[in-house]
Design an enzyme around this catalytic site. Structure first.
Site, PDB file in Angstrom:
ATOM      1  N   HIS A 139      40.495  31.424  37.902  1.00 26.81           N
ATOM      2  CA  HIS A 139      41.202  31.594  36.661  1.00 26.81           C
ATOM      3  C   HIS A 139      40.226  31.198  35.503  1.00 26.81           C
ATOM      4  O   HIS A 139      40.406  31.631  34.323  1.00 26.81           O
ATOM      5  CB  HIS A 139      42.368  30.683  36.840  1.00 26.81           C
ATOM      6  N   GLU A 161      35.250  54.759  47.700  1.00 33.23           N
ATOM      7  CA  GLU A 161      34.580  53.353  47.755  1.00 33.23           C
ATOM      8  C   GLU A 161      34.139  52.956  49.239  1.00 33.23           C
ATOM      9  O   GLU A 161      33.499  51.944  49.334  1.00 33.23           O
ATOM     10  CB  GLU A 161      35.392  52.003  46.960  1.00 33.23           C
ATOM     11  N   ASP A 197      32.593  48.500  45.444  1.00 28.81           N
ATOM     12  CA  ASP A 197      32.857  48.079  46.690  1.00 28.81           C
ATOM     13  C   ASP A 197      31.847  49.239  47.703  1.00 28.81           C
ATOM     14  O   ASP A 197      31.313  49.078  48.736  1.00 28.81           O
ATOM     15  CB  ASP A 197      34.254  48.536  47.115  1.00 28.81           C
ATOM     16  N   CYS A 217      34.798  53.570  38.095  1.00 29.94           N
ATOM     17  CA  CYS A 217      35.558  52.480  37.402  1.00 29.94           C
ATOM     18  C   CYS A 217      34.648  51.274  38.024  1.00 29.94           C
ATOM     19  O   CYS A 217      35.343  50.153  37.801  1.00 29.94           O
ATOM     20  CB  CYS A 217      37.030  52.500  37.574  1.00 29.94           C
TER      21      CYS A 217
HETATM   22  C1  PEP Z   1      35.182  48.764  42.873  1.00 27.99           C
HETATM   23  O1  PEP Z   1      35.263  48.464  43.853  1.00 27.99           O
HETATM   24  O2  PEP Z   1      34.190  49.399  42.260  1.00 27.99           O
HETATM   25  C2  PEP Z   1      36.662  48.674  41.973  1.00 27.99           C
HETATM   26  C3  PEP Z   1      36.632  49.263  40.724  1.00 27.99           C
HETATM   27  O3  PEP Z   1      37.266  47.970  42.218  1.00 27.99           O
HETATM   28  P1  PEP Z   1      37.312  46.331  42.694  1.00 27.99           P
HETATM   29  O4  PEP Z   1      36.149  45.707  41.776  1.00 27.99           O
HETATM   30  O5  PEP Z   1      38.782  46.010  42.014  1.00 27.99           O
HETATM   31  O6  PEP Z   1      37.111  46.426  44.235  1.00 27.99           O
HETATM   32 MG    MG Z   2      37.126  48.183  45.066  1.00 25.52          MG
END
Ligand code: PEP
Ligand code: MG
Length: 758
Positions: free
Chosen positions: A360, A606, A630, A677
């Site tokens: 947090h 991913e 990931d 993303c």
């Molecule tokens: C990723 O894996 O790149 C992603 C955007 O998701 P998270 O970081 O939430 O696993």
């Molecule tokens: Mg991810």
């Protein structure tokens, strides 16, 4: 032997005076191996030599004075070769260096092993004997094992500044954490100890139960008021969902079972602070035993809550702490409440021994724009107070007592950063178009970290990833359909007219729900993301219904499925989405039903397996979005939250870049809209490479939009294409970095790679 070894290491770690600890160590080793001499040398990287720190066998008056150059003698050879050297007659070895003062003429046999921590040679441990003989395999194995275990303990002492403190500064000690918040801070460290410490409380009984109940009750009231005050204080600085963190504390306090347990203990005769300790310890033991990182961090929240309650029970009036005008806050457990307490204009940065990106405190630090480093697990903070430090919150790197050159370099980065921030902000509302007219959509990632996400002012074209986990995490049961609908509606309506991609619940791995614990040996390879929600259609369907309801008449929602590894998962998820859509439509009147759009559905790329199923996926969904965080973890087999392998986790690894390019080429052939993303899109280097690959949407943190936009507006597509072609030919990650650095210098964008800033 193993027991002796463990005992030696344990004693060494627990001893408070280094010289004595080393002396005891060499004596124990000498006795265990029945040799005539054991010595330990520690590396001084400034002076490029090993200093004799303790010996049982060599002339005692040379300890602390005799040094051997890194390239000298047998000790130097052990350090250079980074392997044990075991010889029957040291004097005959070509590297033997005669040093009369240590009086080692009598010894013939020599065995030396390097002490190495994270590839750095910290020292050399030696044993010697008068008899000319090769030490046995058994003895060598013992010394190697001991050295490996000592390395950890020594690294921790090095962190405390105990090792090189002999007249020199610990210049440039460097420590890597596993998470934090971006930014650079340079300043003096202030180490904060908890005001009250439950662990120091001795459990006591009392006769006056009524009084103890009253004391506890008053403490709860005052602690609740304190939380309200802290969250109020931050409201003037941030105005978003990260303040929900304080609800976790309030809920814990409001949580009947917690209070009831403490009250029950008081009624059994324990005084208020003992009762509190017993209950908090019980919770902490349960949480700490869990493998799941998110849940383990809730143990910190409970400890923090316990200490705050204790402070009110003890009703101590603390003397005002004299803080420097500007400082870096350092603590064993930086909690969100501690951060809130110390948040003011003088707070430059934060260092926490415990915690990760999910803490947090890390989430709050991002929202407050305070550079932070979490999870430097071997950092001993006691001796850091008032020392100068640099926080590099991009690389999660802490430099203690940095040398002048490093400070100058970081001051330059900081100044450039501030200057560029002002400069790029001016272009924030201009389109992201290259000099030769190629446009790019820049979107924001929202949900986990907060800040500007809900604001339209960052110049984003929509939300590329809304992580739905946080609203699920900050409560003690699954949120209802209505609660989710309200929340999603806020997000969708703040971006009305712009696309918002909401990801279905992606818990598991390093994210978990306090009320839905998942205990696994390998959580990142386990029950995660879509695997959980397909196993629990009741959770998935409620979430989808809430998303569809929130989208009613707004029609800017897209749904994204995380952790897809097989086509059948997509089939099953789509079936459930269709079911939720059908059910909702049948609950509405005809004309309303017509307004309930079925949103676009996409999958996250991913898990590497889906890279080889893109055509089949393309037949089923409307878009792909790459989760480079990931994808990198799974392609390189590097746990993204493990500080030991943090340096191996690199988006610019040639295999990762080639994989990203492969996905772009195939998506283009399949005419599939493609986004990314993961964190890679946050960096101008990554963003420009992705643009050259053909990605159409880059989704990033709100803080990165302006700088990425600026970079895009200052290049031509052709330059990017040749840069990409050259990068894809590289075989080594370091060369990729070097090449990109050179190219950015040529493009006049060197400041974007120099200080990786947001
Ligand atoms: C990723 O894996 O790149 C992603 C955007 O998701 P998270 O970081 O939430 O696993
Ligand atoms: Mg991810």
């Amino acid at each position: 032997m193993l027991t002796i070894l463990r005992r030696i290491v344990l004693e060494f770690s627990q001893a408070s005076v280094l010289d004595q600890a080393l002396m005891r160590l060499v004596t124990q080793v000498k006795e265990t191996l029945a040799t005539q001499c054991c010595s330990i040398y520690l590396a001084d990287h400034q002076q490029q030599h090993f200093l004799l720190m303790a010996s049982n066998g060599l002339a005692p008056d040379t300890v602390g004075l005799t040094s051997i150059g890194f390239t000298e003698g047998l000790v130097g050879l052990v350090g250079q070769r980074e392997e044990p050297i075991n010889i029957a007659n040291a004097h005959q070895h070509p590297d033997f260096m005669y040093a009369p003062e240590v009086e080692e003429e009598k010894f013939q046999a020599f065995l030396g092993t390097p002490i190495i921590h994270q590839r750095k040679v910290l020292g050399v441990l030696t044993v010697q004997q008068t008899q000319a003989r090769v030490f046995s395999e058994h003895e060598e194995a013992f010394l190697v094992t001991l050295s490996a275990q000592l390395a950890m303990a020594l690294a921790s002492r090095e962190a405390q500044g105990a090792i090189l403190g002999r007249g020199q500064q610990n210049i440039g000690q460097q420590h890597k954490g596993i998470g934090g918040a971006p930014g650079i801070a340079i300043g003096e460290m202030v180490v904060i100890q908890p005001k009250a410490d439950l662990s120091a409380i001795a459990v006591n009984q009392t006769d006056d139960i009524t009084l103890q109940l009253q004391i506890f009750h008053d403490a709860v009231v005052r602690t609740l008021a304190e939380f309200c005050q802290l969250s109020e204080k931050l409201k003037s600085v941030i105005s978003d969902s990260s303040l929900d963190i304080f609800d976790v504390y309030k809920q814990l306090l409001d949580n009947d079972s917690f209070k009831v347990e403490v009250i029950a203990k008081i009624k059994q005769g324990f005084n208020a602070q003992s009762a509190l300790k017993l209950v908090v310890d019980g919770y902490v033991i349960q949480f700490e035993a869990l493998d799941d990182e998110y849940l383990r961090e809730r143990a910190y929240d409970i400890k923090d809550l316990g200490n705050r309650l204790l402070n009110h029970i003890q009703n101590q009036t603390e003397p005002e702490q004299d803080l420097p005008a500007k400082f870096i806050l350092v603590a064993e457990d930086v909690s969100a409440t501690l951060l809130a307490e110390y948040q003011h204009s003088g707070l430059l940065g934060v260092v926490s021994v415990n915690g990760s990106n999910n803490s947090h405190a890390a989430i709050l630090a991002k929202a407050l724009n305070i550079p932070a480093i979490m999870g430097i697990d071997y950092l001993a903070i006691r001796q850091l107070n008032q020392k100068r430090a640099i926080i590099d919150g991009y690389a999660y790197q802490l430099y203690v007592s940095p040398g002048a050159a490093l400070v100058t370099e970081y001051q330059h980065i900081l100044a450039t950063e501030l200057e560029l921030q002002t400069q790029v902000k001016q272009a924030a509302h201009l389109p992201a178009v290259t000099l030769d007219g190629h446009a790019m959509n820049l979107m924001v990632n929202s949900g986990l970290s907060a800040g500007l996400e809900y604001s339209q002012n960052v110049g984003a074209d929509g939300v590329g990833l809304y992580r739905t986990e946080i609203p699920f995490m900050n409560r003690n049961c699954f949120p209802s359909e209505n609660a989710q609908t309200a929340l999603y509606h806020t997000v969708l309506s703040s971006f009305a007219g712009k696309p918002v991609t909401m990801r279905t619940l992606d818990v598991g791995g390093d994210k978990s729900l306090p009320y839905f614990p998942i205990i696994e040996t390998n959580p990142f390879l386990g029950w995660r993301g879509i695997r959980i929600t397909l196993d629990h259609p009741e959770i998935f369907l409620v979430q989808i219904r809430a998303m569809l309801r929130a989208n009613y008449q707004l029609d800017n929602l897209a749904i994204m499925l995380p952790m897809i590894s097989s086509i059948s998962e997509v089939d099953e998820a789509i079936k459930l989405i269709n079911q939720a859509h059908y059910e909702l439509r049948s609950e509405l009147l005809n004309d309303q039903a017509d307004c309930l759009a079925r949103p676009k559905i996409g999958v996250m790329i991913e898990v590497p397996s889906v890279m080889f199923q893109l055509p089949e996926l393309a037949d089923k969904v409307d878009f792909f979005s790459v989760g480079s965080n990931d994808l990198t973890q799974y392609l390189l087999a590097v746990d993204r939250n493990n500080s030991r392998v943090a340096s191996l986790y690199d988006f610019y690894h040639p295999a990762v870049l080639r994989a990203l390019n492969y996905i772009a080429e195939h998506s283009s052939q399949l005419k599939m809209p493609l986004s990314i993303c993961g964190e890679l899109a946050n960096e101008p280097t990554g963003a420009l490479l992705l643009m050259a690959m053909g990605y159409q949407n880059l989704s990033m943190s709100a803080h990165s939009i302006a700088k990425v936009k600026w970079a895009i507006r200052h290049v031509e597509m052709q330059q990017l294409e040749s840069m990409l072609a050259a990068v894809l030919r590289q075989t080594d990650v370091l060369n990729v970095h070097r090449y990109l650095h050179q190219q950015f210098v040529k493009l006049g964008l060197e400041d974007f790679v120099h200080g990786k800033w947001e």
